[in-house]
Design a protein around this motif. Sequence first.
Motif, PDB file in Angstrom:
ATOM      1  N   GLY A   1      -2.601   4.223   2.609  1.00 56.92           N
ATOM      2  CA  GLY A   1      -3.530   3.066   2.361  1.00 56.92           C
ATOM      3  C   GLY A   1      -4.196   2.819   0.999  1.00 56.92           C
ATOM      4  O   GLY A   1      -5.059   1.837   1.042  1.00 56.92           O
ATOM      5  N   ARG A   2      -3.624   3.289   0.197  1.00 51.40           N
ATOM      6  CA  ARG A   2      -4.102   2.960  -0.987  1.00 51.40           C
ATOM      7  C   ARG A   2      -3.478   1.877  -1.704  1.00 51.40           C
ATOM      8  O   ARG A   2      -2.152   1.613  -1.264  1.00 51.40           O
ATOM      9  N   SER A   3      -4.259   0.867  -2.411  1.00 54.89           N
ATOM     10  CA  SER A   3      -3.407  -0.284  -2.766  1.00 54.89           C
ATOM     11  C   SER A   3      -2.559  -0.158  -3.986  1.00 54.89           C
ATOM     12  O   SER A   3      -2.802   0.937  -4.662  1.00 54.89           O
TER      13      SER A   3
ATOM     14  N   TYR B   1       0.989  -1.188   0.050  1.00 58.04           N
ATOM     15  CA  TYR B   1       0.000  -0.032  -0.036  1.00 58.04           C
ATOM     16  C   TYR B   1       0.886   1.270   0.022  1.00 58.04           C
ATOM     17  O   TYR B   1       1.984   1.203   0.292  1.00 58.04           O
TER      18      TYR B   1
ATOM     19  N   GLY C   1      -8.390  -0.372  -1.085  1.00 59.52           N
ATOM     20  CA  GLY C   1      -7.071  -0.287  -0.210  1.00 59.52           C
ATOM     21  C   GLY C   1      -7.574  -0.459   1.118  1.00 59.52           C
ATOM     22  O   GLY C   1      -8.415  -1.514   1.292  1.00 59.52           O
ATOM     23  N   ILE C   2      -6.852  -0.118   2.215  1.00 63.14           N
ATOM     24  CA  ILE C   2      -7.018  -0.469   3.467  1.00 63.14           C
ATOM     25  C   ILE C   2      -8.257  -0.106   3.869  1.00 63.14           C
ATOM     26  O   ILE C   2      -8.934   1.113   3.791  1.00 63.14           O
TER      27      ILE C   2
END
Length: 493
Positions: free
Chosen positions: A309-311, A305, A450-451
């Motif tokens: 927290g973005r993939s 990430y 994302g997370i």
Amino acid sequence: MVTYRAYIKKDYKAEIRWEPDHPFLAGLARISFMTVLLVIPWLLLGMKAPELTPTSSPVSKSVITSQQDRIIEPSAIDNGLVIDTAYLPENEIFETTGLEPPELEEIIDPINDQVTEAAWQSVVVSKGDNLARIFSRLNLSARDLDAIMALGEDTLVLKHLQPEQVIQFQIDDNQFKSLKYPASLVTTLHVVKTDDGFRAETLTEELEIRIKHVNVIIDDSLFLSGVEAGLSDNLIMQLVAIYGWDIDFALDIRSGDHFSMIYEERYKNGNKVSEGPVLAAEFVNQNIPYRAVRYTYEDGQSDYYSETGRSMRKAFLRTPVNFTRISSGFSLKRKHPILNKVRAHRGVDYAALSGTPVKATGDGIVTYLGRNGGLGKAVILKHGGQYSTVYAHLSNYKQGLRSGNRVKQGQIIGYVGMTGLASGPHLHYEFRVNGVHRNPLKVELPQATGIPEEEMKHFTTQIEPLLAELDNITAKSGLITVNSHSDLRSSVL
Ligand SMILES: [Zn+2]
């Protein structure tokens, strides 16, 4: 007439595994393999040494084990510190090595205690070998073999011997005494014949984890610069897999691009046995920094990430096939090669050999599978509410695939062919957003999930030390980072 846009684009995104097709890289791979071959006998010698030395008491045996550590410690060799203690009297051994005599209970091994008399001999498993053949070669009793295999779960691994593995046997007077088998990197199976039958025990050894970091400035190619900096192919490919969604490593890399990376190495008895995973990295491509951290969920699943927290992954692969060239791009005015009329080409044609696997570019559901006029054999996938993708001119569908099936990103759905209106084998691929055809090569691909919100707190805590370390090593590298908190390409698009 067909106008080919004949540029070759090597695509790393869809393929995590690295198959070197460059002669130099293939050569490198061969050299690494040869190095491993050369190192193996040396390692084996180092490991076998204590077993082959005649020893009678458990105390001196343990001292020799310490000596073995010294033998494989390169710095000790460099400094001429290796002292052959095997032939010194016991009290002198402790003086010379500075070791305290070990506590007796530490070294009493109930299995080994019964088998200290006979010498060990090593058997290398050859191709097509099995334990029965090895027993017969060593003139050992087939009845003993049956008894060992009847011990249950522990000895099941002996059914799957791999060539080049080394099994150690203790044989006394043509009688099986014991064996040691390296069942995995971290486990060793011990089988011992005792007065009341056979006993098996699997011993587990924890690997030592060392955290490493590296700063690399790219000269010409990522691979060459990485290898020069001492990174293995495996680590470089991990980096490519993490960033492959944002950076095209064949076309986007510029001289002066650089990266920093924190990763793990695993050691057994002081020898490196494996590398990775990458824990955190910063890749500066054309002055744009991309940071990635590895996050592990409670269930043990891990993924990469951005700091926020973005993939690092996208919801779609850029290309559905490993192609040789793009034979026809997305265009609203194109003379159709067979119909010879100007027609919009609302997809991209990837020339590839007939039979080349075609992969689903995203998770989705098969909404169409069958013949469709000029498209020939075609598959249409729907991905959530907005997106759909079309794969046409297939020679065949993936066996068993049906309309209504769920598919995962990267799953094979069919094979390149030339069914329908096609002048040669190629994949016709369309990317539709809300039913409108978009250029698959240009469309901004949505990010993978994302997370999750509820996980963010845990995420921030877990990645904090990694980011601090990354700050530390990028600052130390003396490299100028334009904006160390930029969050992936989306922020600059
Ligand atoms: Zn086409």
